[in-house]
Design a protein around this motif. Structure first.
Motif, PDB file in Angstrom:
ATOM      1  N   VAL A 163      29.839  51.964  64.587  1.00  0.00           N
ATOM      2  CA  VAL A 163      29.440  50.692  63.985  1.00  0.00           C
ATOM      3  C   VAL A 163      28.671  50.992  62.705  1.00  0.00           C
ATOM      4  CG1 VAL A 163      28.077  48.595  64.293  1.00  0.00           C
ATOM      5  CG2 VAL A 163      29.403  49.501  66.193  1.00  0.00           C
ATOM      6  N   SER A 164      29.104  50.412  61.595  1.00  0.00           N
ATOM      7  CA  SER A 164      28.471  50.671  60.302  1.00  0.00           C
ATOM      8  C   SER A 164      27.582  49.519  59.843  1.00  0.00           C
ATOM      9  CB  SER A 164      29.534  50.949  59.234  1.00  0.00           C
ATOM     10  OG  SER A 164      30.453  49.872  59.167  1.00  0.00           O
ATOM     11  N   GLU A 165      27.929  48.284  60.163  1.00  0.00           N
ATOM     12  CA  GLU A 165      27.116  47.132  59.765  1.00  0.00           C
ATOM     13  C   GLU A 165      26.778  46.292  60.980  1.00  0.00           C
ATOM     14  OE1 GLU A 165      30.184  47.433  58.241  1.00  0.00           O
ATOM     15  OE2 GLU A 165      29.633  48.331  56.323  1.00  0.00           O
ATOM     16  N   VAL A 166      25.626  45.635  60.917  1.00  0.00           N
ATOM     17  CA  VAL A 166      25.188  44.720  61.964  1.00  0.00           C
ATOM     18  C   VAL A 166      24.809  43.387  61.329  1.00  0.00           C
ATOM     19  CG1 VAL A 166      24.409  46.488  63.587  1.00  0.00           C
ATOM     20  CG2 VAL A 166      22.845  45.644  61.843  1.00  0.00           C
ATOM     21  N   VAL A 167      24.895  42.349  62.131  1.00  0.00           N
ATOM     22  CA  VAL A 167      24.548  40.996  61.707  1.00  0.00           C
ATOM     23  C   VAL A 167      23.300  40.576  62.470  1.00  0.00           C
ATOM     24  CG1 VAL A 167      25.330  38.614  61.533  1.00  0.00           C
ATOM     25  CG2 VAL A 167      26.966  40.472  61.266  1.00  0.00           C
ATOM     26  N   LEU A 168      22.284  40.160  61.740  1.00  0.00           N
ATOM     27  CA  LEU A 168      21.034  39.664  62.331  1.00  0.00           C
ATOM     28  C   LEU A 168      20.922  38.182  61.998  1.00  0.00           C
ATOM     29  CD1 LEU A 168      18.364  40.159  63.810  1.00  0.00           C
ATOM     30  CD2 LEU A 168      17.345  40.773  61.605  1.00  0.00           C
ATOM     31  N   SER A 169      21.050  37.355  63.006  1.00  0.00           N
ATOM     32  CA  SER A 169      20.932  35.905  62.847  1.00  0.00           C
ATOM     33  C   SER A 169      19.741  35.419  63.654  1.00  0.00           C
ATOM     34  CB  SER A 169      22.213  35.206  63.313  1.00  0.00           C
ATOM     35  OG  SER A 169      22.484  35.499  64.676  1.00  0.00           O
ATOM     36  N   VAL A 170      18.952  34.535  63.059  1.00  0.00           N
ATOM     37  CA  VAL A 170      17.739  34.022  63.696  1.00  0.00           C
ATOM     38  C   VAL A 170      17.762  32.503  63.664  1.00  0.00           C
ATOM     39  CG1 VAL A 170      16.343  36.052  63.163  1.00  0.00           C
ATOM     40  CG2 VAL A 170      16.487  34.200  61.505  1.00  0.00           C
ATOM     41  N   THR A 171      17.197  31.934  64.699  1.00  0.00           N
ATOM     42  CA  THR A 171      16.955  30.494  64.810  1.00  0.00           C
ATOM     43  C   THR A 171      15.530  30.303  65.297  1.00  0.00           C
ATOM     44  OG1 THR A 171      17.745  30.400  67.099  1.00  0.00           O
ATOM     45  CG2 THR A 171      19.401  30.109  65.361  1.00  0.00           C
ATOM     46  N   PRO A 172      14.988  29.095  65.246  1.00  0.00           N
ATOM     47  CA  PRO A 172      13.622  28.895  65.764  1.00  0.00           C
ATOM     48  C   PRO A 172      13.459  29.205  67.242  1.00  0.00           C
ATOM     49  CG  PRO A 172      14.236  27.090  64.312  1.00  0.00           C
ATOM     50  CD  PRO A 172      15.461  27.913  64.508  1.00  0.00           C
ATOM     51  N   THR A 173      14.554  29.313  67.994  1.00  0.00           N
ATOM     52  CA  THR A 173      14.465  29.549  69.438  1.00  0.00           C
ATOM     53  C   THR A 173      14.777  30.980  69.851  1.00  0.00           C
ATOM     54  OG1 THR A 173      16.755  28.815  69.708  1.00  0.00           O
ATOM     55  CG2 THR A 173      15.017  27.141  69.937  1.00  0.00           C
ATOM     56  N   HIS A 174      15.551  31.707  69.049  1.00  0.00           N
ATOM     57  CA  HIS A 174      15.937  33.066  69.446  1.00  0.00           C
ATOM     58  C   HIS A 174      16.431  33.830  68.216  1.00  0.00           C
ATOM     59  CE1 HIS A 174      19.851  31.025  69.483  1.00  0.00           C
ATOM     60  NE2 HIS A 174      20.377  32.228  69.255  1.00  0.00           N
ATOM     61  N   ALA A 175      16.680  35.141  68.429  1.00  0.00           N
ATOM     62  CA  ALA A 175      17.266  36.034  67.424  1.00  0.00           C
ATOM     63  C   ALA A 175      18.430  36.759  68.062  1.00  0.00           C
ATOM     64  CB  ALA A 175      16.239  37.030  66.894  1.00  0.00           C
ATOM     65  N   LEU A 176      19.477  36.982  67.277  1.00  0.00           N
ATOM     66  CA  LEU A 176      20.699  37.599  67.785  1.00  0.00           C
ATOM     67  C   LEU A 176      21.121  38.720  66.844  1.00  0.00           C
ATOM     68  CD1 LEU A 176      22.934  37.372  69.987  1.00  0.00           C
ATOM     69  CD2 LEU A 176      24.211  35.957  68.366  1.00  0.00           C
ATOM     70  N   MET A 177      21.433  39.872  67.427  1.00  0.00           N
ATOM     71  CA  MET A 177      21.926  41.019  66.672  1.00  0.00           C
ATOM     72  C   MET A 177      23.278  41.423  67.246  1.00  0.00           C
ATOM     73  SD  MET A 177      20.204  44.780  65.986  1.00  0.00           S
ATOM     74  CE  MET A 177      18.823  44.084  65.069  1.00  0.00           C
TER      75      MET A 177
END
Length: 405
Positions: A163-177
């Motif tokens: 895996v070369s790239e990751v996506v980090l998405s955040v919301t006021p309730t949680h974070a997802l990688m």
């Protein structure tokens, strides 16, 4: 420029060199009024790392300010790695550690003074360079996160090595990688990993709205390895896609570090989304249709017109019957087993009254059919008074008996 520090701080300095070597091929040393700066940048200019060791980190720190060129140099990261091998052992055996820059000689000298009185000196040839600085602002970012030393290391360990790239998405309730997949065609072939994190798992979770950024995982692993070794908190600052992700750490006022990682912009994401939708449409069009097959064409439709040359598929095929005759059984033949004939004696040992056999046919190497047998052949039984006519086959290996006689 010359500075020295106690041996207990060599681990922090050596880990910084290890971290920067994972990002760039060259390491920049620059003396400043508030300390020694050690920096690097990746070859693609997508990642930047900087360590600033304050004057409180060193027991002695002096600058020669005759001109600014004497305070800056660049060396290979591989050369620096050879100086800090076995950091756990160096931390116990080194009493003092010093760095000296000799600009006129073109040398960067590292000295290890061991507790046993032994002095180890490493001399590296450096290259002249310009100042390396990145312009960024950590206070104006939309999202601000803070984690402990082990939290992110436990998250990135679940991603495969390819895996070369990751996506980090955040919301006021949680974070997802999760790992980044560029095209939809590869979505079914690539292992997809997603890690969900709650706000309670962060030391600080300041997320006013939804945000998502994509950046390289290789540099992130190097930063997390340094954080995990020293056990210091890590701070993340980022905003919209296309703007950099800033990661910072602070070591009790003695040193500080900042990392700037490039992210994928919205234009690249929109292009990849369009490519993904087109790939999905191609996959759907390639699926077999559930509608019934159309009726087969009639005989008139199968034959081409005069303007069209006949194709291979339009040529009518006629099945040719194959007649198979019953197998003919061969005539029953009785075979007579003859004992092997002894070889003929040499010519010099033959008697005078011996007459050679008639010449045989050179093509078949056998006697003519119906010819009388030679003297070398004897009758099967001496008691048989009847003259039995024998025929020798052309092969001279199998003989048949004529039962009619």
């Amino acid at each position: 420029m010359k500075c020295s520090t106690p041996g207990r701080y060599i681990k922090a300095f050596g880990r910084a060199v290890y971290c920067l070597s994972k990002i760039g091929e060259d390491i920049y040393f620059e003396g400043e009024s508030n300390g020694l700066a050690v920096r690097t940048v990746s070859q693609s200019r997508s990642a930047y790392g900087s360590f600033l060791f304050h004057t409180s980190f060193f027991s002695k720190f002096s600058l020669q300010t005759q001109n600014s060129g004497e305070l800056r140099c660049k060396v290979s990261s591989r050369s620096c790695l050879s100086i800090f091998k076995s950091l756990a052992t160096l931390e116990k055996t080194v009493d003092t550690f010093s760095i000296e820059l000799k600009y006129t000689e073109g040398e960067l000298i590292f000295v290890h003074r061991l507790k046993t009185g032994v002095k180890k000196q490493y001399v590296l040839a450096f290259q002249e360079c310009e100042g390396l600085n990145a312009i960024f602002d950590k206070t104006n970012n939309f999202v601000q996160l803070a984690t402990n030393s082990r939290f992110l290391s436990e998250c990135v360990v679940h991603f495969p090595s390819n895996v070369s790239e990751v996506v980090l998405s955040v919301t006021p309730t949680h974070a997802l990688m999760k790992n980044y997949v560029e095209e939809a065609e590869q979505a079914g072939k690539v292992l997809q990993t997603e890690i969900k994190m709650l706000p309670s798992e962060f030391g600080r979770f300041n997320v006013p709205g939804d945000k998502e950024v994509t950046f390289c995982l290789r540099e992130l692993k190097a930063i997390i390895a340094y954080q995990d070794t020293l056990g210091v908190p890590l701070n993340l600052h980022f905003d919209d896609p296309g703007r950099p992700v800033i990661i910072s750490m602070d070591g009790d006022g003695q040193w500080e570090c900042d990392f700037v990682l490039a992210t994928i912009s919205d234009t690249n994401l929109d292009t990849s989304t369009q490519n993904s939708s087109q790939a999905v449409r191609r996959v759907e069009s390639a699926r077999p249709s559930t509608q019934p097959h159309p009726p087969k064409p009639t005989t008139q439709q199968r034959f081409p017109t005069q303007q069209e040359p006949p194709s291979q598929h339009d040529t009518p095929m006629v099945a040719t019957p194959i007649s198979i005759s019953p197998p003919v059984s061969p005539p029953e033949v009785k075979m007579i087993d003859f004992s092997p004939v002894p070889p003929s004696p040499p010519p010099e040992e033959e008697s005078d009254d011996y007459s050679p056999p008639p010449p045989s046919n050179p093509r078949t190497n056998s006697l003519e059919l119906g010819a009388p047998p030679s003297k070398r052949f004897k009758r099967l039984s001496s008691d048989d008074e009847s003259d039995t006519e024998m025929h020798i086959a052309p092969t001279a290996n199998i003989m048949y008996c004529d039962e009619s006689d």
